[in-house]
Design a protein around this motif. Sequence first.
Motif, short mmCIF file in Angstrom:
data_model
loop_
_atom_site.label_atom_id
_atom_site.label_comp_id
_atom_site.label_asym_id
_atom_site.label_seq_id
_atom_site.Cartn_x
_atom_site.Cartn_y
_atom_site.Cartn_z
N ARG A 57 0.83 -1.21 0.00
CA ARG A 57 0.00 0.00 0.00
C ARG A 57 0.87 1.26 0.00
N LYS A 60 2.27 2.02 -3.50
CA LYS A 60 1.30 2.66 -4.40
C LYS A 60 1.15 4.14 -4.10
N GLN A 64 2.54 7.29 -6.48
CA GLN A 64 1.64 8.35 -6.94
C GLN A 64 2.19 9.73 -6.61
#
Length: 182
Positions: A57, A60, A64
């Motif tokens: 997690r 990600k 970004q």
Amino acid sequence: MNRKDLFACPFWFDKIELDTKQVDNAIISTSCYAAMSVDENVLDTTFKFLFDPINERVYKAMDQLGFPNYSIFTSWMSKTIIGYRHGLDHQHCNSLLSGVLYLTDEASPLLFRHPMPWRWSSGYDDANDGMLKSNQFTLTPKKGDIVLFQSHVHHLILPHKNKIDRYSIAFNVHPIGQFGAR
């Protein structure tokens, strides 16, 4: 008139499937001083089995944000007993992202405050999910819920009202390598 909502403060929410027996054993094996584990790197020790799902997690979110290289550099277990509240709202310095993974159900809510303290709140409904008028957001988590947020956001654990102790893993993340203006 054209409207553009600038300067967003991203949050990421997800769920991690937890092995209850493994979690319970790790909780029992983790020494606490008051409301926090003595160990400030539990994802490297008693909760090592949670590193990979948390890291998926984190990757990600950091990707970004444009930081594919990072370190989860502190992690600790917090324990909240009935009637207890974790002090005043606070933020985490020296990191870019912070996160919390909830290990138990019936967890006391986590309150996030808007980074701009002068924000006002009205009694009118905000059709934009609170982005325009809210000055706070309350997360009522369940076991396995994970939230990532920018470390400068003030937050606090609201008073715990359940007889069952609340346990969570909190952690901080910072970019590594060369970044920023060159």
